[in-house]
Design an enzyme around this catalytic site. Structure first.
Site, short mmCIF file in Angstrom:
data_model
loop_
_atom_site.label_atom_id
_atom_site.label_comp_id
_atom_site.label_asym_id
_atom_site.label_seq_id
_atom_site.Cartn_x
_atom_site.Cartn_y
_atom_site.Cartn_z
CG ASP A 1 -2.19 0.74 1.04
OD1 ASP A 1 -2.31 1.44 0.02
OD2 ASP A 1 -3.09 0.62 1.89
CG HIS B 1 -7.55 0.40 -5.98
ND1 HIS B 1 -8.63 1.08 -5.45
CD2 HIS B 1 -6.46 0.80 -5.26
CE1 HIS B 1 -8.22 1.85 -4.45
NE2 HIS B 1 -6.91 1.70 -4.31
#
Length: 320
Positions: A153, A226
């Protein structure tokens, strides 16, 4: 702004990512006494952070405090940050970025949870019944910077001077220079459904390889992935935000989540990301990660500079 400090000192928005965090969202109690108590508390935040952090200097303790739109009016009145407004909802029922109550945000970070816990305790003790905590999440760093769904992330976070450029308000709103806008959402993941996917299918949902964290080539990366929908460009240039997302969860309760937190110099790129994700680009081409992830909270806050945060203690709003 004092003449000897022409450039305000920002809060710790661009501090290094740490191993632990506590996110606290609170609402303001009604009445002038509660507002006065919160204003006075603005001068305590930095001192309390120093006091707790000094006990473990290597712990990198920091605290960022932000205020929601309606709370700003009650606490400080005018002037107000130019782009501060309530959280804007996006999407349709079943796939929606929801707005939830929140007047004050605390983002407490450190290498170890005991520092975060101690500072949160001290800060909330100082506020007493002037606020009510409506959401509290203890986040942890998961292996090699991965989210709970197994992908790294924050890979595309800006660093160095670029981080300051993309997160700090500048000449466009000089009274609030060195401040930031911060958007938060708590996501819950259906890990049973997610783990039922093959690694290749997961990679198509995210738009990156799982093990090596390399972005898929545009020729094979789905437009509904995403990463495709959260890349924002303006006038041909990519506009970045600074993320410090943290995993959280309670395995015994079957709760697995990601606390999304993004900082930017304007809410615009973060809201564009949400519109792309939840509505789709074009509409209907939504982020397929939302087939496995549900947003259960949402809030937008303004983070004043550290200098302004202390000055706000003396700013009593004028109510007609």
């Amino acid at each position: 702004m004092p003449m000897d400090h022409p450039t305000p000192e920002p809060q710790a928005v661009c501090s290094p990512i740490t191993g632990s965090a506590i996110f606290i969202v609170a609402t303001l109690a009604p009445g002038g006494d509660a507002a006065a108590k919160v204003r006075a508390w603005c001068t305590d935040i930095a001192a309390l952070t120093r006091s707790v952090g000094k006990r473990v200097p290597s712990g990198n303790l920091s605290c960022i405090c932000g205020f929601g739109s309606s709370a700003w009016n009650i606490l400080f009145g005018s002037p107000r940050p130019a782009s501060l407004h309530g959280f804007r909802e996006f999407g349709a029922e079943g796939r929606r970025a929801v707005a939830t109550p929140g007047d004050i945000l605390l983002h407490i970070r450190a290498e170890q949870m005991d520092l975060c816990f101690e500072l949160a305790t001290q800060l909330l003790s100082s506020l007493g019944d002037a606020v009510s905590v409506v959401d509290e999440v203890q986040g942890f760093r998961y292996f090699d910077m991965r989210s709970i769904i197994g992908f790294v992330d924050g890979t595309e976070n800006p660093v160095g001077r670029k981080a300051a450029h993309f997160t700090m308000v500048g000449d466009e709103d000089p009274l609030f220079a060195a401040g930031s806008y911060v958007l938060v959402q708590k996501y819950l993941h259906n890990m049973t459904a997610w783990n039922a996917l093959s690694v290749e299918a997961q990679e198509r949902v995210i738009g990156r390889t799982k093990l090596s964290d390399i972005e898929l080539d545009d020729s094979i990366k789905p437009s509904c992935s995403h990463s495709a929908l959260t890349t924002i460009t303006k006038d041909g240039q990519e506009v970045k935000i600074l993320r410090d997302n943290m995993p959280f969860g309670r395995p015994g309760a079957g709760e697995f989540g990601t606390y999304f937190i993004g900082y930017a110099r304007s809410p615009e790129p973060m809201e564009q990301m949400l519109e792309n994700m939840f509505v789709g680009k074009p509409p209907g081409n939504y982020d397929r990660l939302l087939d496995f992830s549900t947003a259960v909270t949402g809030g937008l806050f303004f983070v004043p500079s550290a200098d302004l945060l202390e000055e706000l203690a003396d700013r009593e709003p004028f109510h007609t």
